[in-house]
Write a protein that holds these residues in place. Structure first.
Motif, PDB file in Angstrom:
ATOM      1  N   UNK A 166       0.677  -1.331  -0.134  1.00  0.00           N
ATOM      2  CA  UNK A 166       0.164   0.011   0.003  1.00  0.00           C
ATOM      3  C   UNK A 166       0.679   1.195   0.219  1.00  0.00           C
ATOM      4  N   UNK A 167       0.588   2.169  -0.847  1.00  0.00           N
ATOM      5  CA  UNK A 167       1.105   3.402  -0.872  1.00  0.00           C
ATOM      6  C   UNK A 167       0.476   4.539   0.068  1.00  0.00           C
ATOM      7  N   UNK A 168       1.289   5.442   0.656  1.00  0.00           N
ATOM      8  CA  UNK A 168       0.537   6.457   1.426  1.00  0.00           C
ATOM      9  C   UNK A 168       0.637   7.760   0.603  1.00  0.00           C
ATOM     10  N   UNK A 169      -0.170   8.536   0.688  1.00  0.00           N
ATOM     11  CA  UNK A 169      -0.079   9.753   0.019  1.00  0.00           C
ATOM     12  C   UNK A 169      -0.378  10.963   0.882  1.00  0.00           C
ATOM     13  N   UNK A 170      -0.159  12.021   0.579  1.00  0.00           N
ATOM     14  CA  UNK A 170      -0.431  13.242   1.455  1.00  0.00           C
ATOM     15  C   UNK A 170      -1.801  13.322   1.807  1.00  0.00           C
ATOM     16  N   UNK A 171      -3.013  12.960   1.031  1.00  0.00           N
ATOM     17  CA  UNK A 171      -4.314  12.930   1.625  1.00  0.00           C
ATOM     18  C   UNK A 171      -4.543  12.073   2.727  1.00  0.00           C
ATOM     19  N   UNK A 172      -3.781  10.912   2.703  1.00  0.00           N
ATOM     20  CA  UNK A 172      -3.962   9.984   3.926  1.00  0.00           C
ATOM     21  C   UNK A 172      -3.256  10.410   5.105  1.00  0.00           C
ATOM     22  N   UNK A 192      -5.411  11.380   8.562  1.00  0.00           N
ATOM     23  CA  UNK A 192      -5.208  10.549   9.922  1.00  0.00           C
ATOM     24  C   UNK A 192      -4.985  11.255  11.142  1.00  0.00           C
ATOM     25  N   UNK A 193      -5.615  10.637  12.217  1.00  0.00           N
ATOM     26  CA  UNK A 193      -5.393  11.208  13.584  1.00  0.00           C
ATOM     27  C   UNK A 193      -4.143  10.790  14.232  1.00  0.00           C
ATOM     28  N   UNK A 194      -4.077   9.283  13.973  1.00  0.00           N
ATOM     29  CA  UNK A 194      -2.679   8.468  14.253  1.00  0.00           C
ATOM     30  C   UNK A 194      -2.323   7.915  13.002  1.00  0.00           C
ATOM     31  N   UNK A 195      -0.962   7.905  12.990  1.00  0.00           N
ATOM     32  CA  UNK A 195      -0.214   7.117  11.982  1.00  0.00           C
ATOM     33  C   UNK A 195       0.714   6.076  12.580  1.00  0.00           C
ATOM     34  N   UNK A 196       0.487   4.872  12.477  1.00  0.00           N
ATOM     35  CA  UNK A 196       1.234   3.572  12.908  1.00  0.00           C
ATOM     36  C   UNK A 196       2.092   3.240  11.883  1.00  0.00           C
ATOM     37  N   UNK A 197       3.417   3.077  12.547  1.00  0.00           N
ATOM     38  CA  UNK A 197       4.390   2.308  11.615  1.00  0.00           C
ATOM     39  C   UNK A 197       5.083   1.232  12.471  1.00  0.00           C
ATOM     40  N   UNK A 227       9.187   5.574  10.177  1.00  0.00           N
ATOM     41  CA  UNK A 227       8.592   7.055  10.661  1.00  0.00           C
ATOM     42  C   UNK A 227       9.502   7.898  10.007  1.00  0.00           C
ATOM     43  N   UNK A 228      11.129   7.687   9.857  1.00  0.00           N
ATOM     44  CA  UNK A 228      12.042   8.423   9.276  1.00  0.00           C
ATOM     45  C   UNK A 228      11.799   8.629   7.624  1.00  0.00           C
ATOM     46  N   UNK A 229      11.090   7.684   7.172  1.00  0.00           N
ATOM     47  CA  UNK A 229      10.573   7.474   5.643  1.00  0.00           C
ATOM     48  C   UNK A 229       9.674   8.523   5.557  1.00  0.00           C
ATOM     49  N   UNK A 230       8.781   8.278   6.322  1.00  0.00           N
ATOM     50  CA  UNK A 230       7.527   9.166   6.096  1.00  0.00           C
ATOM     51  C   UNK A 230       7.887  10.817   6.397  1.00  0.00           C
ATOM     52  N   UNK A 233       7.511  15.834   5.087  1.00  0.00           N
ATOM     53  CA  UNK A 233       8.034  17.080   5.813  1.00  0.00           C
ATOM     54  C   UNK A 233       6.765  17.436   6.831  1.00  0.00           C
ATOM     55  N   UNK A 234       6.373  18.744   6.531  1.00  0.00           N
ATOM     56  CA  UNK A 234       5.676  19.613   7.522  1.00  0.00           C
ATOM     57  C   UNK A 234       4.205  18.797   7.542  1.00  0.00           C
ATOM     58  N   UNK A 235       3.708  18.374   6.775  1.00  0.00           N
ATOM     59  CA  UNK A 235       2.398  17.616   6.885  1.00  0.00           C
ATOM     60  C   UNK A 235       2.236  16.271   8.028  1.00  0.00           C
ATOM     61  N   UNK A 236       3.568  15.656   8.095  1.00  0.00           N
ATOM     62  CA  UNK A 236       3.479  14.978   9.131  1.00  0.00           C
ATOM     63  C   UNK A 236       3.798  15.226  10.333  1.00  0.00           C
TER      64      UNK A 236
END
Length: 67
Positions: free
Chosen positions: A1-7, A11-16, A22-25, A30-33
């Motif tokens: 699955x690919x994650x996009x800016x919209x995802x 999201x309220x939480x992002x689990x990796x 986490x570093x890749x995201x 950048x600032x969105x994360x």
């Protein structure tokens, strides 16, 4: 699955699974994360897709965020 800016923005939480994810995201989004809670579950990324053991681990580790 690919994650996009919209995802990320949705999201309220992002689990990796690993800190490297986490570093890749952070690098990709950048600032969105930075405005999101990104949680590393410290699970080695060596399971097959939909592995029953992985699903059990995920359920256990994620449950505390929704209790």
């Amino acid at each position: 699955m690919h994650v996009g800016r919209e995802d990320i923005e949705w999201a309220d939480f992002i689990f990796v699974m690993e800190k490297s994810h986490k570093k890749k995201l952070a690098h990709k989004f950048g600032s969105a994360i930075k405005a999101r809670s990104v949680v590393s579950l410290d699970i080695p990324d060596n399971y097959e897709y939909m592995d029953s053991e992985l699903i059990a681990i995920l359920k256990r580790k994620v449950a505390r965020y929704f209790a």
